[in-house]
Scaffold this motif. Structure first.
Motif, PDB file in Angstrom:
ATOM      1  N   THR A  96       1.314  19.091  63.552  1.00  0.00           N
ATOM      2  CA  THR A  96       1.641  19.887  62.373  1.00  0.00           C
ATOM      3  C   THR A  96       0.870  21.203  62.341  1.00  0.00           C
ATOM      4  O   THR A  96      -0.304  21.249  62.684  1.00  0.00           O
ATOM      5  CB  THR A  96       1.324  19.085  61.095  1.00  0.00           C
ATOM      6  OG1 THR A  96       2.037  17.848  61.127  1.00  0.00           O
ATOM      7  CG2 THR A  96       1.737  19.859  59.851  1.00  0.00           C
ATOM      8  N   GLU A 143       6.411  21.425  62.440  1.00  0.00           N
ATOM      9  CA  GLU A 143       5.932  20.471  63.445  1.00  0.00           C
ATOM     10  C   GLU A 143       6.535  20.791  64.804  1.00  0.00           C
ATOM     11  O   GLU A 143       7.708  21.159  64.902  1.00  0.00           O
ATOM     12  CB  GLU A 143       6.285  19.041  63.032  1.00  0.00           C
ATOM     13  CG  GLU A 143       5.503  18.574  61.811  1.00  0.00           C
ATOM     14  CD  GLU A 143       5.746  17.109  61.490  1.00  0.00           C
ATOM     15  OE1 GLU A 143       6.803  16.574  61.893  1.00  0.00           O
ATOM     16  OE2 GLU A 143       4.875  16.498  60.847  1.00  0.00           O
ATOM     17  N   THR A 187      -3.985  18.754  62.174  1.00  0.00           N
ATOM     18  CA  THR A 187      -3.220  19.854  61.587  1.00  0.00           C
ATOM     19  C   THR A 187      -3.902  21.184  61.864  1.00  0.00           C
ATOM     20  O   THR A 187      -5.111  21.321  61.693  1.00  0.00           O
ATOM     21  CB  THR A 187      -3.070  19.666  60.063  1.00  0.00           C
ATOM     22  OG1 THR A 187      -2.319  18.475  59.817  1.00  0.00           O
ATOM     23  CG2 THR A 187      -2.340  20.839  59.427  1.00  0.00           C
TER      24      THR A 187
END
Length: 387
Positions: free
Chosen positions: A113, A130, A164
């Motif tokens: 992500t 993503e 992330t």
């Protein structure tokens, strides 16, 4: 008899040595040769995980032929304790040795992500996307306006997810005020901004950030990047340009940036303004007038009034001679390079070809041709108004 037994024992030992050597050679070959993975995968390595869990996950996803051999290889290379948490793109046919390097090297995650905070000229947005390991392309999964109220609930789970990545993306032509305003809305950044950066001093680009980073430090990175771009472009500038300092060129670049979004048109637009300066003509460009009205604090949101075109302000290039006192936005690299290496032309006028800015401009060397181009544009405006 004893001699016979000793001979058999020696033979057995020789066979064992050869077998062991063969197994070792096979293991080395298996460990370093192409793996079985048919297409890339995104491997998630959780915080607190260990090599045993990772090897089992890799085997389960078909990335390695033997989890035991993978662990033995990690032990042999003394990397068992070097595992790094994150999300890692494992390419197809990657060997065990290559995969071990990927999960122990560290650094930013290479898949999973990404949260992008986009700061645009007319709006800002937060985009969550993503990476699809199979295609290597990002797919958007969430988008929202950070100034429209509370963030969606999904944003928090994406934001705190393992591996992330975070990025701030500045569009070409944003003002320094806009940048500071939007940075204050990014909840993974910290600290206050004590002073507004000079207009034009920030490089429009994409900047990777880490939660907890300082807003002030990020602005310093943007300023250093813009200074490097301007310095290089100034050193490689064309001869005979009507600029006394790099700051003059930066101001011109900001005008070019606001006048056209077409990369191929920037050198030609720059040539128009350079030609006007060299001939002692006023620049007569609307974006400078607008900046004088808004001071760069947002979008004007209406047309320019005739009284504003006549007003004597430092940024009204219909009234003042030469360049305005400062840039009117933060120009990108292409506009800076265009200002310092404009096209060779005799054009001194231009107007939009159509009502779609993407269609570019009609250029003219004299007022009669320019007036004809303006008349054609006005007809398009009248046709749209009559629909």
């Amino acid at each position: 008899m004893r001699r016979h037994i000793a001979s058999n024992a020696l033979t057995f030992l020789v066979v064992l040595v050869f077998l062991a050597g063969g197994v070792l050679l096979w293991a080395q070959e298996e460990y370093s040769s192409e793996g079985p993975l048919a297409q890339p995968i995104c491997l998630q390595v959780a915080r607190g995980s260990n090599m045993s869990r990772v090897s089992e996950e890799l085997a389960g996803q078909g990335a390695i032929s033997s989890d035991v051999l993978f662990r033995l290889g990690a032990d042999y290379e003394k990397k068992t304790g070097d595992l790094k948490a994150g999300s890692y793109l494992v390419p197809e046919r990657a060997s065990m040795s290559e995969i071990l390097g990927i999960v122990t090297r560290g650094g930013a995650s290479t898949c999973g992500t990404e949260v992008v905070y986009r700061i645009g000229v007319t709006a800002a947005e937060v985009q969550v996307r993503e990476l699809d390991p199979a295609t290597g392309r990002y797919a958007e999964v969430l988008e929202f306006d950070p100034g429209a109220g509370e963030a969606p609930a999904e944003y928090e789970s994406f934001k705190t997810g393992l591996g992330t990545r975070f990025r701030v993306a500045l569009a070409e032509g944003v003002t320094s005020w806009q940048v500071v305003q939007e940075l204050s809305q990014i909840d993974v950044l910290e600290g206050e901004v004590a002073e507004l950066p000079a207009e034009g001093a920030l490089a429009p680009d994409s900047y990777e950030i880490t939660p907890g980073d300082s807003r002030a430090d990020l602005l310093v990175r943007m300023q250093e990047a813009q200074q490097a771009i301007l310095t290089q472009a100034w050193e490689n500038r064309a001869e005979g340009l009507p600029y006394e300092t790099p700051q003059d060129a930066l101001t011109m670049a900001s005008i070019v940036e606001k006048e056209t979004g077409g990369a191929e048109e920037r050198p030609l637009v720059a040539s128009v303004f350079v030609n006007r300066l060299e001939r002692g003509m006023r620049l007569q460009t609307d974006p400078t007038v607008i900046y004088g009205i808004t001071n760069g604090q947002g979008v004007l949101g209406r047309g320019i009034r005739q009284s504003e075109l006549r007003a004597e302000t430092p940024y009204n290039t219909y009234v003042i001679a030469g360049l305005p006192p400062t840039p009117i936005a933060n120009p990108g690299r292409a506009s800076i390079e265009a200002a310092l290496n404009p096209a060779e032309s005799e054009f001194i006028y231009f107007v939009a070809k159509t009502l779609d800015p993407a269609d570019g401009h009609n250029f003219a060397t004299n007022l009669d041709d320019h007036n004809s181009n303006v008349a054609a544009y006005r007809r398009l405006e009248a046709e749209r108004a009559g629909q």
